[in-house]
Motif scaffolding. Structure first.
Motif, PDB file in Angstrom:
ATOM      1  N   GLN A 199       7.946 -19.971 -29.772  1.00 21.69           N
ATOM      2  CA  GLN A 199       9.373 -19.704 -29.605  1.00 21.69           C
ATOM      3  C   GLN A 199       9.741 -18.400 -30.306  1.00 21.69           C
ATOM      4  O   GLN A 199       9.572 -18.265 -31.522  1.00 21.69           O
ATOM      5  CB  GLN A 199      10.213 -20.859 -30.184  1.00 21.69           C
ATOM      6  CG  GLN A 199      10.010 -22.180 -29.468  1.00 21.69           C
ATOM      7  CD  GLN A 199      10.790 -23.319 -30.101  1.00 21.69           C
ATOM      8  OE1 GLN A 199      11.296 -23.211 -31.212  1.00 21.69           O
ATOM      9  NE2 GLN A 199      10.896 -24.435 -29.380  1.00 21.69           N
ATOM     10  N   GLY A 200      10.184 -17.424 -29.506  1.00 22.97           N
ATOM     11  CA  GLY A 200      10.705 -16.180 -30.055  1.00 22.97           C
ATOM     12  C   GLY A 200       9.712 -15.388 -30.889  1.00 22.97           C
ATOM     13  O   GLY A 200      10.090 -14.794 -31.903  1.00 22.97           O
ATOM     14  N   LEU A 201       8.443 -15.333 -30.456  1.00 20.17           N
ATOM     15  CA  LEU A 201       7.429 -14.642 -31.254  1.00 20.17           C
ATOM     16  C   LEU A 201       7.655 -13.134 -31.259  1.00 20.17           C
ATOM     17  O   LEU A 201       7.909 -12.515 -30.229  1.00 20.17           O
ATOM     18  CB  LEU A 201       6.026 -14.931 -30.711  1.00 20.17           C
ATOM     19  CG  LEU A 201       5.491 -16.360 -30.830  1.00 20.17           C
ATOM     20  CD1 LEU A 201       4.035 -16.404 -30.426  1.00 20.17           C
ATOM     21  CD2 LEU A 201       5.671 -16.898 -32.234  1.00 20.17           C
TER      22      LEU A 201
ATOM     23  N   PRO B   5       6.428  -2.711 -32.618  1.00 19.19           N
ATOM     24  CA  PRO B   5       6.411  -4.051 -32.017  1.00 19.19           C
ATOM     25  C   PRO B   5       5.500  -4.107 -30.786  1.00 19.19           C
ATOM     26  O   PRO B   5       5.622  -3.281 -29.888  1.00 19.19           O
ATOM     27  CB  PRO B   5       7.873  -4.277 -31.628  1.00 19.19           C
ATOM     28  CG  PRO B   5       8.442  -2.903 -31.459  1.00 19.19           C
ATOM     29  CD  PRO B   5       7.704  -2.015 -32.409  1.00 19.19           C
ATOM     30  N   VAL B   6       4.579  -5.068 -30.781  1.00 21.28           N
ATOM     31  CA  VAL B   6       3.716  -5.265 -29.615  1.00 21.28           C
ATOM     32  C   VAL B   6       4.072  -6.549 -28.866  1.00 21.28           C
ATOM     33  O   VAL B   6       3.695  -6.711 -27.706  1.00 21.28           O
ATOM     34  CB  VAL B   6       2.222  -5.283 -30.019  1.00 21.28           C
ATOM     35  CG1 VAL B   6       1.781  -3.932 -30.521  1.00 21.28           C
ATOM     36  CG2 VAL B   6       1.944  -6.352 -31.070  1.00 21.28           C
ATOM     37  N   LEU B   7       4.781  -7.456 -29.533  1.00 21.25           N
ATOM     38  CA  LEU B   7       5.384  -8.624 -28.880  1.00 21.25           C
ATOM     39  C   LEU B   7       6.826  -8.709 -29.327  1.00 21.25           C
ATOM     40  O   LEU B   7       7.119  -8.573 -30.524  1.00 21.25           O
ATOM     41  CB  LEU B   7       4.652  -9.914 -29.250  1.00 21.25           C
ATOM     42  CG  LEU B   7       3.370 -10.271 -28.525  1.00 21.25           C
ATOM     43  CD1 LEU B   7       2.907 -11.668 -28.946  1.00 21.25           C
ATOM     44  CD2 LEU B   7       3.504 -10.208 -27.015  1.00 21.25           C
ATOM     45  N   LYS B   8       7.714  -8.959 -28.358  1.00 20.39           N
ATOM     46  CA  LYS B   8       9.146  -8.940 -28.655  1.00 20.39           C
ATOM     47  C   LYS B   8       9.796 -10.205 -28.081  1.00 20.39           C
ATOM     48  O   LYS B   8       9.960 -10.314 -26.864  1.00 20.39           O
ATOM     49  CB  LYS B   8       9.806  -7.703 -28.031  1.00 20.39           C
ATOM     50  CG  LYS B   8       9.080  -6.390 -28.327  1.00 20.39           C
ATOM     51  CD  LYS B   8       9.523  -5.284 -27.364  1.00 20.39           C
ATOM     52  CE  LYS B   8       8.587  -4.104 -27.422  1.00 20.39           C
ATOM     53  NZ  LYS B   8       8.886  -3.085 -26.391  1.00 20.39           N
ATOM     54  N   ASP B   9      10.067 -11.171 -28.945  1.00 24.69           N
ATOM     55  CA  ASP B   9      10.819 -12.370 -28.566  1.00 24.69           C
ATOM     56  C   ASP B   9      10.153 -13.096 -27.388  1.00 24.69           C
ATOM     57  O   ASP B   9      10.785 -13.395 -26.378  1.00 24.69           O
ATOM     58  CB  ASP B   9      12.259 -11.994 -28.209  1.00 24.69           C
ATOM     59  CG  ASP B   9      13.156 -13.227 -28.073  1.00 24.69           C
ATOM     60  OD1 ASP B   9      12.850 -14.246 -28.722  1.00 24.69           O
ATOM     61  OD2 ASP B   9      14.126 -13.174 -27.303  1.00 24.69           O
TER      62      ASP B   9
ATOM     63  N   GLY C 262       0.305  -7.067 -24.186  1.00 22.97           N
ATOM     64  CA  GLY C 262       0.490  -8.000 -25.288  1.00 22.97           C
ATOM     65  C   GLY C 262      -0.204  -9.331 -25.105  1.00 22.97           C
ATOM     66  O   GLY C 262      -0.060 -10.231 -25.939  1.00 22.97           O
ATOM     67  N   LYS C 263      -1.009  -9.484 -24.031  1.00 18.41           N
ATOM     68  CA  LYS C 263      -1.674 -10.766 -23.778  1.00 18.41           C
ATOM     69  C   LYS C 263      -2.625 -11.149 -24.912  1.00 18.41           C
ATOM     70  O   LYS C 263      -2.599 -12.286 -25.393  1.00 18.41           O
ATOM     71  CB  LYS C 263      -2.461 -10.696 -22.454  1.00 18.41           C
ATOM     72  CG  LYS C 263      -1.637 -10.367 -21.233  1.00 18.41           C
ATOM     73  CD  LYS C 263      -2.452 -10.507 -19.957  1.00 18.41           C
ATOM     74  CE  LYS C 263      -3.698  -9.638 -19.930  1.00 18.41           C
ATOM     75  NZ  LYS C 263      -3.377  -8.192 -19.979  1.00 18.41           N
ATOM     76  N   SER C 264      -3.467 -10.213 -25.332  1.00 17.07           N
ATOM     77  CA  SER C 264      -4.441 -10.523 -26.386  1.00 17.07           C
ATOM     78  C   SER C 264      -3.741 -10.864 -27.698  1.00 17.07           C
ATOM     79  O   SER C 264      -4.174 -11.773 -28.422  1.00 17.07           O
ATOM     80  CB  SER C 264      -5.397  -9.345 -26.595  1.00 17.07           C
ATOM     81  OG  SER C 264      -6.175  -9.114 -25.436  1.00 17.07           O
ATOM     82  N   THR C 265      -2.662 -10.159 -28.004  1.00 18.61           N
ATOM     83  CA  THR C 265      -1.907 -10.457 -29.221  1.00 18.61           C
ATOM     84  C   THR C 265      -1.326 -11.861 -29.157  1.00 18.61           C
ATOM     85  O   THR C 265      -1.390 -12.624 -30.142  1.00 18.61           O
ATOM     86  CB  THR C 265      -0.787  -9.424 -29.421  1.00 18.61           C
ATOM     87  OG1 THR C 265      -1.370  -8.117 -29.524  1.00 18.61           O
ATOM     88  CG2 THR C 265       0.003  -9.720 -30.678  1.00 18.61           C
ATOM     89  N   LEU C 266      -0.773 -12.231 -28.001  1.00 20.41           N
ATOM     90  CA  LEU C 266      -0.218 -13.579 -27.848  1.00 20.41           C
ATOM     91  C   LEU C 266      -1.309 -14.632 -28.011  1.00 20.41           C
ATOM     92  O   LEU C 266      -1.112 -15.648 -28.698  1.00 20.41           O
ATOM     93  CB  LEU C 266       0.467 -13.711 -26.486  1.00 20.41           C
ATOM     94  CG  LEU C 266       1.064 -15.093 -26.166  1.00 20.41           C
ATOM     95  CD1 LEU C 266       2.066 -15.518 -27.231  1.00 20.41           C
ATOM     96  CD2 LEU C 266       1.701 -15.089 -24.782  1.00 20.41           C
ATOM     97  N   VAL C 267      -2.461 -14.417 -27.392  1.00 21.30           N
ATOM     98  CA  VAL C 267      -3.571 -15.369 -27.521  1.00 21.30           C
ATOM     99  C   VAL C 267      -4.003 -15.486 -28.979  1.00 21.30           C
ATOM    100  O   VAL C 267      -4.271 -16.589 -29.480  1.00 21.30           O
ATOM    101  CB  VAL C 267      -4.749 -14.940 -26.624  1.00 21.30           C
ATOM    102  CG1 VAL C 267      -6.005 -15.748 -26.955  1.00 21.30           C
ATOM    103  CG2 VAL C 267      -4.391 -15.108 -25.153  1.00 21.30           C
TER     104      VAL C 267
ATOM    105  N   THR D  79       7.073  -7.753 -23.685  1.00 22.83           N
ATOM    106  CA  THR D  79       8.231  -8.594 -23.368  1.00 22.83           C
ATOM    107  C   THR D  79       7.894  -9.519 -22.211  1.00 22.83           C
ATOM    108  O   THR D  79       7.181  -9.127 -21.281  1.00 22.83           O
ATOM    109  CB  THR D  79       9.439  -7.717 -22.989  1.00 22.83           C
ATOM    110  OG1 THR D  79       9.748  -6.841 -24.081  1.00 22.83           O
ATOM    111  CG2 THR D  79      10.656  -8.564 -22.673  1.00 22.83           C
ATOM    112  N   ARG D  80       8.401 -10.738 -22.253  1.00 22.18           N
ATOM    113  CA  ARG D  80       8.195 -11.681 -21.151  1.00 22.18           C
ATOM    114  C   ARG D  80       9.123 -11.322 -19.999  1.00 22.18           C
ATOM    115  O   ARG D  80      10.345 -11.314 -20.151  1.00 22.18           O
ATOM    116  CB  ARG D  80       8.481 -13.110 -21.625  1.00 22.18           C
ATOM    117  CG  ARG D  80       8.002 -14.170 -20.646  1.00 22.18           C
ATOM    118  CD  ARG D  80       8.376 -15.552 -21.113  1.00 22.18           C
ATOM    119  NE  ARG D  80       9.806 -15.834 -20.908  1.00 22.18           N
ATOM    120  CZ  ARG D  80      10.380 -16.990 -21.209  1.00 22.18           C
ATOM    121  NH1 ARG D  80       9.672 -17.949 -21.773  1.00 22.18           N
ATOM    122  NH2 ARG D  80      11.672 -17.179 -20.987  1.00 22.18           N
TER     123      ARG D  80
END
Length: 502
Positions: free
Chosen positions: A11-13, A21-25, A45-50, A220-221
């Motif tokens: 939630q809101g990463l 910023p490489v991932l935003k909310d 940002g896929k690898s960062t999210l994983v 961003t999503r």
């Protein structure tokens, strides 16, 4: 489609590196019994999210929930205890250990304080059988070809019976048969209630497997929705933020009459008596099922495998390359499929990687000219649009697509006569693929001969002047551009007559 509560959610990463910023909310819900596609260009940002979902990184803002409960600090060990497993695109195997040791590493069964080898062999064998992987349990994984190493990586995750399985480009080095075996396993896991996250740039796989899709762009999503009613062009629009152009540049042959490379009766381990002529400006495709001698052919031409030939000439000069250094001196360059192990030096800078093959030419009186090296690195970075930082940035911090651009660009200062490419767009996003295609066509237009080994038949069909299809270490078909199609390539690789394949 599953309507169960999420087993893992974010939630809101927010994640920053060096203040950027490489991932935003970003929010996402991973649900049992659902195959969830995670899409985006390289660097989205896929690898960062994983890495956040698996505890490798901690978020700067936002929170993670496991079974609906907030997890204050998720670590890799805690993620494993919660049943979260990741199959990375870049393999994490210990090369000197055996297959069974790699699969069970960190989770070996014990009896009275000692490793229970009998139970270990049975349990690992059961996982390998499920994937259709027929290898000796005691074989060191470094002896396996890339595709089988990738299956061992998948087996390593399945051995732990995960509740959440995240797969990053799992089919990029697999044969068609291995892909089908993996898809069967994934379907079984879905029925059993495993939550699956699937990352791939192969749209046909996304359309075939996935129920839900989350798309990232610039951290961003941009989409989080069911796959119902969506098609590949719509997915590409979400990924790149615009209408998708034609992936492949218009075909135009630039082949000249002068041979760039000739081989007659070439034999090497895995290659049995191959004759070929590649002309200046020609893009020659190498296709067929994986493991039929294609990679061995490139390595033999490059001097990395012992080879014998009645004639092996570069630029009309008949002299086999004794080793890669000799091949480079004769005007050959090779970009391997496994970029992180074989193509680039990950901890070192973009600039050093780009100038390494040409250091001697850039030097003066045996001394390095650092200012000149930096200038060349900037030129190459701009020419291939390498994104992710300046020449001083470490290559390991780049996305996979930009690492691949570095692996390709580093040869340009040497102006090779023949460029040998081993699956150069493996694990690369749509836009980066097009950039690479345009660069290859530009190289050919300048007179360079390009030999393109690819597991993607569409690349061969659209880019190549001719396609040589291999079977059992020999050329099964030589298809000119107008006759090369996916069906013709598959038929030749299986030994099926063209009219039978229609």
């Amino acid at each position: 489609m599953s309507n169960a509560a999420p087993v893992l959610a974010a939630q809101g990463l927010v994640k920053r590196f060096f203040g950027n910023p490489v991932l935003k909310d970003v929010s996402i819900e991973i649900v049992p019994g659902r195959v969830h596609a995670l899409l985006g260009e390289n660097g989205a940002g896929k690898s960062t999210l994983v890495n956040l979902l698996s505890g490798v990184l901690s978020p700067d803002e936002g929170r993670l929930l496991v079974d609906g409960q907030p997890c204050a600090r998720l670590t890799p060990a805690l993620a494993r205890r919660h049943g979260i497993a990741v199959v990375q695109q870049e393999l994490s195997l210990a090369p000197h250990l055996s297959v069974v040791e790699n699969v069970a590493l960190g989770a070996v069964p014990t009896r009275r304080g000692l490793i229970d080898y009998r139970r270990l062999a049975v349990e690992v064998g059961r996982v390998l059988d499920r994937l259709g992987l027929d290898v000796a349990l005691d074989q060191p994984v470094e002896e396996l070809p890339l595709g089988r190493r990738q299956l061992v990586e998948i087996a390593k995750a399945l051995y732990r019976q995960p509740r959440v399985l995240i797969l990053d480009e799992p089919t990029s080095s697999l044969t068609a048969h291995e892909v089908q075996a993996l898809f069967k396993v994934l379907a079984e896991l879905k029925r059993e209630g495993t939550a699956l996250v699937y990352i791939s740039h192969r749209m046909n796989e996304i359309m075939h497997l996935c129920d839900w899709v989350t798309v990232l762009k610039d951290g961003t999503r941009t989409a989080d929705r069911t796959m119902d009613g969506i098609d590949p062009p719509a997915l590409v629009r979400l990924m790149v933020g615009r209408e998708p152009g034609d992936l492949f540049p218009p075909f135009r042959s630039t082949t000249r009459d002068e041979p760039a490379l000739e081989a007659r009766a070439l034999t090497a381990p895995g290659v049995g008596g191959v004759d070929l002529v590649v002309r200046q400006g020609e893009v020659l495709g190498i296709g067929g099922l994986l493991g039929q001698g294609q990679e061995e052919l490139l390595l033999a031409l490059y001097g990395a495998l012992d080879a014998q030939a009645e004639r092996l000439a570069t630029g009309g000069v008949d002299r086999p390359s004794r080793n890669p250094a000799d091949a480079i001196g004769r005007g050959l360059a090779y970009v391997p499929a496994d970029r992180k192990r074989e193509a680039v030096l990950l901890p070192l800078s973009i600039g050093f990687n780009l100038t390494l093959p040409g250091l001697r030419r850039l030097a003066r009186r045996g001394l390095r000219r650092f200012a000149r090296e930096a200038e060349v690195a900037r030129e190459l970075t701009a020419k291939l649009n390498v994104r992710g930082g300046g020449p001083e940035r470490a290559v390991q911090l780049l996305s996979g697509g930009n690492q691949q651009k570095v692996a390709l660009a580093r040869w340009l200062p040497l102006s090779p006569k023949v460029l040998l490419l081993n699956d150069p767009t493996r694990g690369v996003d749509v836009d980066t693929k097009r950039e690479i295609y345009l660069r290859l066509k530009g190289m050919a237009a300048g007179g360079m001969a390009v030999i393109l080994l690819s597991s993607d038949a569409l690349e061969l069909v659209h880019l190549c002047d001719r396609v040589l299809v291999f079977r059992d270490g020999r050329i099964a078909a030589d298809l000119p551009h107008g006759q090369a199609s996916e069906e013709a390539i598959v038929a030749a690789s299986l030994g099926v007559a063209r009219q039978e394949a229609a």
